[in-house]
Design an enzyme around this catalytic site. Structure first.
Site, PDB file in Angstrom:
ATOM      1  N   CYS A 255      79.356  44.655  61.947  1.00 29.16           N
ATOM      2  CA  CYS A 255      78.050  44.757  62.612  1.00 29.16           C
ATOM      3  C   CYS A 255      77.300  43.433  62.769  1.00 29.16           C
ATOM      4  O   CYS A 255      76.449  43.324  63.644  1.00 29.16           O
ATOM      5  CB  CYS A 255      77.187  45.844  62.010  1.00 29.16           C
ATOM      6  SG  CYS A 255      77.039  45.738  60.249  1.00 29.16           S
ATOM      7  N   GLY A 432      64.717  46.720  60.516  1.00 29.14           N
ATOM      8  CA  GLY A 432      65.779  47.724  60.626  1.00 29.14           C
ATOM      9  C   GLY A 432      65.468  48.962  59.813  1.00 29.14           C
ATOM     10  O   GLY A 432      66.359  49.771  59.547  1.00 29.14           O
ATOM     11  N   GLY A 548      17.377  17.257  31.046  1.00 28.23           N
ATOM     12  CA  GLY A 548      18.605  17.885  31.524  1.00 28.23           C
ATOM     13  C   GLY A 548      18.711  17.937  33.036  1.00 28.23           C
ATOM     14  O   GLY A 548      19.782  17.691  33.604  1.00 28.23           O
ATOM     15  N   THR A 598      16.162  11.978  27.582  1.00 30.48           N
ATOM     16  CA  THR A 598      14.827  11.723  27.021  1.00 30.48           C
ATOM     17  C   THR A 598      14.264  12.993  26.385  1.00 30.48           C
ATOM     18  O   THR A 598      13.104  13.018  25.981  1.00 30.48           O
ATOM     19  CB  THR A 598      13.875  11.211  28.113  1.00 30.48           C
ATOM     20  OG1 THR A 598      13.853  12.188  29.165  1.00 30.48           O
ATOM     21  CG2 THR A 598      14.315   9.879  28.662  1.00 30.48           C
ATOM     22  N   VAL A 611      23.847  21.988  36.692  1.00 32.76           N
ATOM     23  CA  VAL A 611      23.205  23.125  37.357  1.00 32.76           C
ATOM     24  C   VAL A 611      22.341  22.578  38.480  1.00 32.76           C
ATOM     25  O   VAL A 611      21.505  21.710  38.248  1.00 32.76           O
ATOM     26  CB  VAL A 611      22.362  23.946  36.367  1.00 32.76           C
ATOM     27  CG1 VAL A 611      21.656  25.098  37.080  1.00 32.76           C
ATOM     28  CG2 VAL A 611      23.240  24.487  35.247  1.00 32.76           C
ATOM     29  N   HIS A 723      22.304  32.801  27.287  1.00 36.27           N
ATOM     30  CA  HIS A 723      22.050  31.942  28.442  1.00 36.27           C
ATOM     31  C   HIS A 723      22.063  32.736  29.744  1.00 36.27           C
ATOM     32  O   HIS A 723      21.306  32.444  30.659  1.00 36.27           O
ATOM     33  CB  HIS A 723      23.065  30.798  28.499  1.00 36.27           C
ATOM     34  CG  HIS A 723      22.569  29.565  27.818  1.00 36.27           C
ATOM     35  ND1 HIS A 723      22.519  29.453  26.453  1.00 36.27           N
ATOM     36  CD2 HIS A 723      22.068  28.399  28.315  1.00 36.27           C
ATOM     37  CE1 HIS A 723      22.025  28.269  26.134  1.00 36.27           C
ATOM     38  NE2 HIS A 723      21.729  27.601  27.249  1.00 36.27           N
TER      39      HIS A 723
END
Ligand SMILES: [Fe+2]
Lengths: 876, 107
Positions: A255, A432, A548, A598, A611, A723
């Site tokens: 085939c 197939g 921060g 600081t 952040v 947090h």
């Protein structure tokens, strides 16, 4: 008469039950076999097949009158010798594969009882192939041969079974249905028999369809219609011979064999001439029409089964076309629209269509026409020396195997011309109607048991490389390696005289710019603005001076300054585990970052976090990556001397929260624990003293160190529930971060120290130990009464946790720090209104991901509620 | 061979299967033929089981059932127990103490 039919049915049922039971028992027994036993059986069967290859090929040809004996012998060899060469060293019993990097092994489990169909075109080779493959995988097979080839197929099965039995195979591991008019019915019964585990259907479309509709797992095959593109770069002589070998192989019954050639015009005439020279007949237009009438069944439009596997001369004679004696193959030009040409279908006989094309594009499109005329997923071929054309062809064609510069039929079988898996069962994928596009073999006959072991999480500890830590350490600025720096700060730093202190100490030959526009909550616009300002002066160093927010902003500014192409939206995509985070941060930074805090709180000078506010979406975005870590931190307590008491307290409680959350975090380690514990000790000791004697730098220094140590702890272990909730309350009611933290601290320590309602599913946190870690902190701080019980006992741990909570309460009360939401000045009605929003915000906060338990939404609501009432001193 | 009392207080004669079970065990056949006692097959030393062994077990169980005696299996190694499981033979699974397969196929 009816009783006769009934009797026959009963007899048939009995035969089916017998065959299936035999196979079932053998399958059960086979589960005990070792690889060595299996391999001995496989070897014995292979030898038996090789010894009988010719006899069986002859029997097949005699019974079916299809194909030719010589080629059937070769196929029998492929199914035994070639298959054996490929599988002999393969593991099929026990642990068959190991994945050391993934900490996983794969173990095989046999499939069980397989109903194996054998087609008329390959009645012996298919049985050889399937029985050896089944033995290798400890499966049992019941063969259902084609009625027209049943004797040859069953003779094969018997020879292999006897050899297997002699080598120790379980009794009954191969079975077969005898040739009888009711063979088909017997097969259909077995297809739906509950004891058959898998149908391995190789054969006509009807049988494959029946197998699929049985509802059982089935390995089927699809029908083929192989297009072969002969590009102008092909080697004409060898391509012509390959095609003749392939298309005449077993008289075209394979085939994957060539069905229609698509030939570039530049080489069409020489190639056709070569075909003629080598004994093929190229038809005229009229002859092609005659051949089409003979080989195509007008009712179905498919091939006429009487012509399948017949020699070219027989076909020509039937069609009324004059050809030379011993003609190898008949070539027919398919003129007009290929998509509607009668001969543009599968023809399992030495009749080959061809079309001539003028470009690669036309070549590919005509190949697709053939491919999609009943052959999707099966096989295609190409002859070309041009790699680019080969790739284009392979990309376009939908075929499980694209055979390059080889005969497609023998090439498709695998192992002879290439390293494809040897097979007589061609998976055709969904094109197939099959589950696999593999050359089906032993790999497809096993169940795979994957045995993954728990992930081995490697942890790292990272922090800022150079940390200068004594009062006066700001002097180190003088030694900075920089020619061009920018100081990023806030207006208050300038007011408090810090900016001047820094300016004075910058290296003499260094150009210094100042950007002092960083607000309280810097957003991406401010960050981009600062980065843009820097591009004008091209500094090599950023000195970040402030609390921060300033330090966080500086980290983000450096990132966008170094990598202007970064998209803030990409950076902000949330993640569960930073190791799998979608966005990849740059690996290095070009600009030096010096952080001078600081305040004694965030520890941002030593963390990989920043952040930044996303004003468009009114939310805070946490950037997390080690590339954000500053290069230098200067922990000079002189800069905190003028810090007001309120901010001193707030930021100290932020640092205390860091220490407490890092200690119980799911990412905590021996490295972070030490830092967290010492940070706590320093805060408990220094904060009251600082508040009493704000100008005494010694206590300021201790507090400043505590914040930095706690920063290193969270920089590696992160924070938690406290947090998460503080972020939401802070954002919603505009409350300073440290104060929002302290208002929740007693509630979250209490909550995290209780057996969780929902454990957290993190591989590196196998044991819940939050309560014990709080107890350890209490012991370290000297809070636990000697009479509390033996260390580590449940009562001692409970007492220790209680002592820790009491100490936090007392620290809050003695320093005047709010320890509840009410004390933050949030009115009750406003708070109640906000609870649903706060709960959702907290739940979505990244900080929650490292909390030692997973608080369900309901718990968060309760935690918020219980954090509201003002705290009162505990009765002594 | 030894007498044994099970949890339920029934008396069984124990027959120990040694090594590969590939044929009938006369002792068990004899005990059952004597029609005096129930039989306990101890598989702890059974290392392998063949198709003939399986067929004999099934047949033994059918004989016991017709004589209203019981045969039970004990101390079955997992490899042998798996053979029983894959074999789907209901009387064998019952002799192991399990229920007849509620939905599964039965040979
Ligand atoms: Fe914090």
């Amino acid at each position: 008469m009816s009783s006769t039919v009934k009797d026959k049915d009963t007899a048939l049922d009995e035969r089916v039950e017998h065959l299936v039971r035999q196979a079932r028992l053998a399958a059960a027994v086979f589960t005990q076999y070792s690889q060595k036993q299996v391999d001995a059986i496989v070897k014995a069967m292979t030898i038996a097949a090789i010894e009988n290859a010719a006899v069986l090929a002859q029997a097949a040809h005699l019974e079916t009158r299809m194909g030719c004996t010589e080629d059937k012998i070769l196929k029998n060899y492929v199914a035994s010798e070639f298959l054996y060469a490929q599988i002999k060293d393969k593991k099929t019993v026990g642990v068959i594969r190991e994945f050391p990097e993934d900490n996983m092994v794969e173990i095989s489990e046999p499939m069980g009882v397989i109903l194996a169909l054998a087609p008329v075109t390959n009645p012996t080779s298919t049985v050889i192939f399937k029985s050896i493959a089944c033995a290798k995988t400890r499966n049992c097979a019941i063969f259902s041969p084609h009625l027209m080839a049943a004797n040859a197929s069953n003779q094969t099965a018997k020879i292999l079974y006897d050899a297997a039995l002699a080598a120790g195979a379980p009794k009954g591991f191969l079975g077969w249905t005898e040739k009888s008019p009711r063979l088909r019915k017997e097969t259909e019964r077995m297809m739906v028999h509950p004891e058959v585990d898998l149908i391995w259907a190789t054969g006509g479309t009807n049988m494959v369809r029946a197998a699929y509709s049985s509802g059982k797992p089935a390995l089927g095959v699809g029908s083929g219609n192989t297009p072969v593109y002969v590009h102008k770069s092909a080697n004409i002589s060898s391509a012509t011979i390959d095609i003749i070998i392939s298309k005449t192989f077993d008289n075209g019954t394979e085939c994957p064999s060539e069905q229609t050639l698509v030939i570039d015009r530049e080489i069409a005439q020489p190639m056709l001439a070569e075909f003629k020279r080598l004994g093929c007949h190229v038809c005229t237009t009229e002859e092609t029409a005659k051949i089409a009438d003979a080989v195509i069944d007008p009712k179905t439009g498919g091939m006429n089964y009487k012509m399948v596997g017949q020699p070219a001369n027989f076909i020509a004679e039937q069609a009324g076309v004059q050809v030379a004696p011993r003609t190898k193959m008949i070539l027919c030009q398919l003129e007009g629209d290929l998509r509607t040409h009668k001969l543009a279908v599968e023809k399992l006989m030495p009749v080959l269509g061809f079309v001539i094309v003028d470009s690669v594009q036309a070549g590919l499109n005509r190949a697709l026409d053939i491919n999609y005329a009943g052959g999707t997923g099966h096989t295609a071929g190409i002859f070309s020396q041009d790699e680019d054309v080969i790739e284009q062809f392979s990309l376009a064609i939908n075929a499980g195997r694209v055979i390059v510069n080889c005969p497609t039929s023998i090439g498709g079988l695998g192992g002879v011309y290439n390293n494809l898996t040897t097979t007589l069962s061609f998976g055709c994928g969904t094109g197939g109607g099959n589950i696999t596009s593999d050359n089906v073999s032993i790999k497809n006959l096993m169940n795979y048991k994957r045995v993954p072991r728990r992930k081995n999480q490697t942890m790292t500890f990272q922090t800022t490389k150079n940390i200068y830590i004594n009062p006066g350490s700001i002097d180190h600025l003088r030694d900075l390696e920089t020619r061009n720096a920018i100081i990023i700060t806030s207006r208050s730093a300038a007011r408090r005289g810090h900016l001047a202190m820094v300016m004075e100490r910058m290296p003499a030959d260094c150009r210094v710019d100042v950007f002092s526009d960083i607000g309280v909550e810097p957003d991406f616009q401010e960050v981009q603005k600062a980065a843009a300002a820097m591009r004008a002066s091209q500094p090599d160093t950023i000195v970040a001076l402030g609390g921060g927010s300033v330090l966080d902003a500086a980290k983000a500014i450096r990132l966008f300054y170094d990598y202007p192409e970064l998209n803030q939206k990409d950076l902000a995509v949330n993640f569960l585990d930073f190791r799998h985070r979608i966005f990849e941060f740059p690996k290095t930074q070009k600009t030096q970052l010096v952080c001078i805090p600081t305040t004694s709180g965030t520890g941002s000078e030593v963390t990989p976090f920043a952040v930044v506010t996303d004003s468009e979406k009114n939310r805070k975005v946490s950037l997390v990556d080690e590339v954000l870590l500053p290069n230098v931190a200067i922990i000079d307590a002189n800069l905190t001397r003028s810090l007001p008491a309120e901010i001193t307290r707030d930021t100290a409680f932020d640092a205390l929260t860091h220490a407490l959350e890092a200690l119980v975090s799911t990412y905590s380690s021996d490295y972070t624990d030490g830092l967290a514990l010492e940070a706590m000790r320093l805060i408990f000791e220094a904060l009251p003293e600082v508040l009493k004697k704000p100008n005494e730098v010694v206590w300021r220094h201790k507090l400043h160190n505590a914040a930095c140590l706690a920063g290193m702890a969270i920089g590696n272990a992160s924070v938690g529930l406290n947090h998460a909730m503080a972020h939401s309350i802070g954002a919603y009611f505009d409350i300073p971060h440290g104060r929002a933290n302290s208002a929740l601290l007693l509630t979250t320590v209490d909550y995290n120290s209780r057996v969780p309602n929902k454990f957290i599913s993190v591989a590196n946190y196998p044991i819940w130990i939050a309560d014990k870690k709080y107890a350890r902190a209490a012991r370290f701080l000297g809070l636990v009464d000697k009479n509390a019980g033996p260390e580590g006992s449940p009562e001692e741990v409970e007492a220790a946790v209680a002592a820790l909570k009491k100490a936090i309460l007392e620290l809050g009360l003695s320093t005047g720090q709010p320890l509840s939401i009410a004390e933050l000045g949030v009115p009750l009605d406003k708070f109640q209104e906000a609870i649903p929003t706060l709960a959702v915000m907290s739940f979505e906060d990244m900080a929650l991901k490292t909390n030692p338990c997973y608080p369900p939404g309901e718990d968060i609501v309760n935690l918020l509620i219980s954090s509201y009432p003002p705290r009162v001193p505990v009765a002594q | 061979m030894s007498a044994k009392s099970t949890d339920k207080g029934t008396n069984y004669e124990t027959v120990r299967i040694m090594g590969s079970l590939d044929r009938s065990i006369e002792e068990a056949d004899r005990l059952l033929a004597a029609d005096k006692t129930d039989v306990l097959l101890d598989f702890s030393a059974c290392t392998f089981i063949t198709v003939d062994g399986l067929e004999w077990l099934e047949e033994l169980l059918l004989r016991a059932e017709s004589k209203k005696h019981s045969v039970i299996f004990e101390s079955i190694p997992p490899t042998v127990y798996k053979v029983f499981k894959v074999s789907h033979i209901a009387p064998i699974l019952r002799a192991c103490g399990g229920p007849t397969l509620p939905n599964g196929p039965v040979c």
